[in-house]
Design a protein around this motif. Structure first.
Motif, short mmCIF file in Angstrom:
data_model
loop_
_atom_site.label_atom_id
_atom_site.label_comp_id
_atom_site.label_asym_id
_atom_site.label_seq_id
_atom_site.Cartn_x
_atom_site.Cartn_y
_atom_site.Cartn_z
N CYS A 23 0.82 -1.21 0.00
CA CYS A 23 0.00 0.00 0.00
C CYS A 23 0.86 1.26 0.00
CB CYS A 23 -0.93 0.01 1.21
SG CYS A 23 -2.25 -1.22 1.15
N GLU A 24 1.89 1.27 0.83
CA GLU A 24 2.78 2.44 0.90
C GLU A 24 3.47 2.67 -0.44
OE1 GLU A 24 5.39 1.64 4.13
OE2 GLU A 24 3.80 1.69 5.65
N GLN A 25 3.94 1.58 -1.03
CA GLN A 25 4.62 1.71 -2.33
C GLN A 25 3.62 2.06 -3.43
OE1 GLN A 25 6.58 -2.11 -2.49
NE2 GLN A 25 8.43 -1.34 -1.49
N PHE A 26 2.43 1.53 -3.34
CA PHE A 26 1.39 1.85 -4.31
C PHE A 26 1.09 3.35 -4.28
CE2 PHE A 26 -3.29 1.79 -5.44
CZ PHE A 26 -3.12 1.49 -6.77
N LYS A 27 1.02 3.91 -3.10
CA LYS A 27 0.80 5.36 -2.96
C LYS A 27 1.96 6.13 -3.59
CE LYS A 27 0.01 8.91 0.59
NZ LYS A 27 1.29 9.64 0.47
N THR A 28 3.18 5.65 -3.41
CA THR A 28 4.37 6.32 -3.95
C THR A 28 4.42 6.24 -5.47
OG1 THR A 28 5.64 5.83 -1.96
CG2 THR A 28 6.89 6.33 -3.95
N PHE A 29 4.13 5.07 -6.02
CA PHE A 29 4.26 4.85 -7.47
C PHE A 29 2.98 5.16 -8.25
CE2 PHE A 29 7.47 1.64 -5.89
CZ PHE A 29 8.60 2.36 -6.32
N TYR A 30 1.91 5.47 -7.53
CA TYR A 30 0.61 5.68 -8.19
C TYR A 30 0.75 6.70 -9.32
CZ TYR A 30 -4.50 6.00 -8.48
OH TYR A 30 -5.80 5.94 -8.90
N PRO A 31 0.32 6.37 -10.53
CA PRO A 31 0.55 7.26 -11.67
C PRO A 31 -0.08 8.64 -11.47
CG PRO A 31 -0.21 5.10 -12.40
CD PRO A 31 -0.39 5.14 -10.92
N GLU A 32 0.68 9.66 -11.80
CA GLU A 32 0.13 11.01 -11.75
C GLU A 32 -0.92 11.17 -12.84
OE1 GLU A 32 2.98 14.13 -11.91
OE2 GLU A 32 4.22 13.31 -10.29
N ASN A 33 -1.99 11.87 -12.50
CA ASN A 33 -3.04 12.17 -13.48
C ASN A 33 -3.64 10.92 -14.10
OD1 ASN A 33 -2.56 15.01 -13.17
ND2 ASN A 33 -0.76 14.78 -14.50
N LEU A 34 -3.81 9.88 -13.27
CA LEU A 34 -4.47 8.68 -13.78
C LEU A 34 -5.88 9.06 -14.22
CD1 LEU A 34 -4.10 5.55 -14.11
CD2 LEU A 34 -5.33 5.32 -11.95
N LYS A 35 -6.21 8.74 -15.44
CA LYS A 35 -7.50 9.14 -15.99
C LYS A 35 -8.65 8.52 -15.19
CE LYS A 35 -5.74 9.84 -20.69
NZ LYS A 35 -4.35 9.39 -20.52
N SER A 36 -9.74 9.27 -15.08
CA SER A 36 -10.84 8.87 -14.20
C SER A 36 -11.54 7.60 -14.67
CB SER A 36 -11.86 10.00 -14.07
OG SER A 36 -12.39 10.35 -15.34
N HIS A 37 -11.42 7.27 -15.96
CA HIS A 37 -12.10 6.07 -16.45
C HIS A 37 -11.25 4.82 -16.27
CE1 HIS A 37 -9.65 7.16 -19.93
NE2 HIS A 37 -9.76 5.92 -20.35
N ILE A 38 -10.05 4.94 -15.72
CA ILE A 38 -9.23 3.77 -15.40
C ILE A 38 -9.42 3.45 -13.92
CG2 ILE A 38 -6.89 2.84 -15.29
CD1 ILE A 38 -6.18 4.63 -17.65
N GLN A 39 -9.93 2.26 -13.64
CA GLN A 39 -10.28 1.88 -12.27
C GLN A 39 -9.40 0.73 -11.78
OE1 GLN A 39 -12.80 3.08 -9.84
NE2 GLN A 39 -11.14 1.96 -8.85
N PRO A 40 -8.39 1.03 -10.95
CA PRO A 40 -7.58 -0.04 -10.37
C PRO A 40 -8.36 -0.79 -9.27
CG PRO A 40 -6.44 2.09 -10.30
CD PRO A 40 -7.87 2.35 -10.58
N PHE A 41 -7.96 -2.05 -9.05
CA PHE A 41 -8.49 -2.80 -7.90
C PHE A 41 -7.47 -3.83 -7.46
CE2 PHE A 41 -9.98 -5.25 -11.59
CZ PHE A 41 -9.78 -6.56 -11.22
N VAL A 42 -7.52 -4.15 -6.16
CA VAL A 42 -6.66 -5.20 -5.60
C VAL A 42 -7.52 -6.13 -4.76
CG1 VAL A 42 -4.54 -3.84 -5.59
CG2 VAL A 42 -6.04 -3.78 -3.59
N ILE A 43 -7.16 -7.41 -4.77
CA ILE A 43 -7.90 -8.42 -4.01
C ILE A 43 -6.92 -9.15 -3.10
CG2 ILE A 43 -9.45 -10.39 -4.16
CD1 ILE A 43 -10.36 -9.48 -6.86
N PRO A 44 -6.80 -8.68 -1.86
CA PRO A 44 -5.86 -9.30 -0.92
C PRO A 44 -6.43 -10.57 -0.30
CG PRO A 44 -6.45 -7.01 -0.33
CD PRO A 44 -7.45 -7.51 -1.29
#
Length: 259
Positions: A23-44
């Motif tokens: 999660c911490e790394q995801f926050k760090t690497f999260y793409p800048e200006n990710l377009k609103s129609h792209i929806q990431p998801f994770v299933i832990p």
């Protein structure tokens, strides 16, 4: 614009500490200006769902969370199982069901998947139904028939109003795992076309075009953009290539640049 869903299931991997590091790394690497129609998801795994969901919510990251399995009853004497009520209590929104590993190792049937779909919808959760063909079925030339049958049974009793809340993930069994051989973009699109046609037969064109069809099976940075441009592939369900936050975000970035 129709959303593009890009996600990953961690399977039986990651302790809580490892999940929070992701999660911490995801926050760090999260793409800048990710377009609103792209929806990431994770299933832990279940042991991490609440904490991962809380982290993502607290840090206002655009990322859904889900669970890898769910019982269809709200409560009862089902030792070791998790109910839809419990899933909602974690804050997760998605429910993965019907994965080939669940079918092979734990006897999950098409009938059971259908009951789980109904239960998820009843509680406002989004079923993510996995379907797939074996190497033998592919060699026999019946892949399309096999996965259409699995999908139709999973959706039995689901009306037009509910259908758009269900996501279907085509994951050819021969393509998943560390020994998997990914489907070519054309192979994946062919099956997705057959799935879309079947949905049109059941629900009509308008509803069928709104429904989300994901491809999963040895997806990686190199093939992700070629897959996602196919007209009937609405997202990607990624395995080990997205288990590290940097890898996941690299794929998100590549798709963000293209779409």
């Amino acid at each position: 614009m129709k959303k593009i869903y890009i996600g990953t299931s961690w399977k039986m991997n990651k302790t809580l500490a490892e999940a929070l590091l992701f999660c911490e790394q995801f926050k760090t690497f999260y793409p800048e200006n990710l377009k609103s129609h792209i929806q990431p998801f994770v299933i832990p795994p279940f042991t991490c769902i609440r904490e991962v969901t809380d982290y993502i919510t607290t840090h206002k990251l655009n990322c859904l969370t889900g669970v890898q399995n769910m019982h269809y009853q709200d409560a009862g004497a089902f030792t070791g199982e998790i109910s839809p009520v419990m899933v909602k209590d974690t804050g997760a929104k998605l429910v993965e069901m019907g994965h080939s590993e669940r079918r092979e190792y734990f006897g999950e049937t098409d009938f059971a998947v259908n009951k789980k779909v109904q239960a998820a919808l009843k509680h406002g959760l989004t079923p993510l139904v996995c379907i797939g063909d074996s190497a033998e079925e592919k060699s026999w030339g019946v892949s399309a028939e096999v996965v259409v049958k699995q999908m139709k049974i999973a959706l039995s009793g689901v009306d037009k109003q509910q259908a758009t809340q269900v996501m279907i993930a085509y994951e050819p069994i021969w393509a998943i795992g560390d020994q998997g051989v990914p489907a070519t973009p054309d192979e994946a699109e062919y099956i997705h076309q057959k799935l879309r046609a079947a949905l049109i037969e059941v629900y009509g064109n308008d509803i069928a075009q709104q429904m989300i069809l994901l491809y999963g099976g040895s997806v990686n940075l190199e093939n992700s953009t070629a897959l996602i441009v196919k007209p009937n592939i609405d997202g990607l369900f990624i395995g080990r290539s997205a288990w590290q936050a940097s890898g996941f975000c690299n794929i998100l970035s590549a798709i963000n640049q293209q779409n």
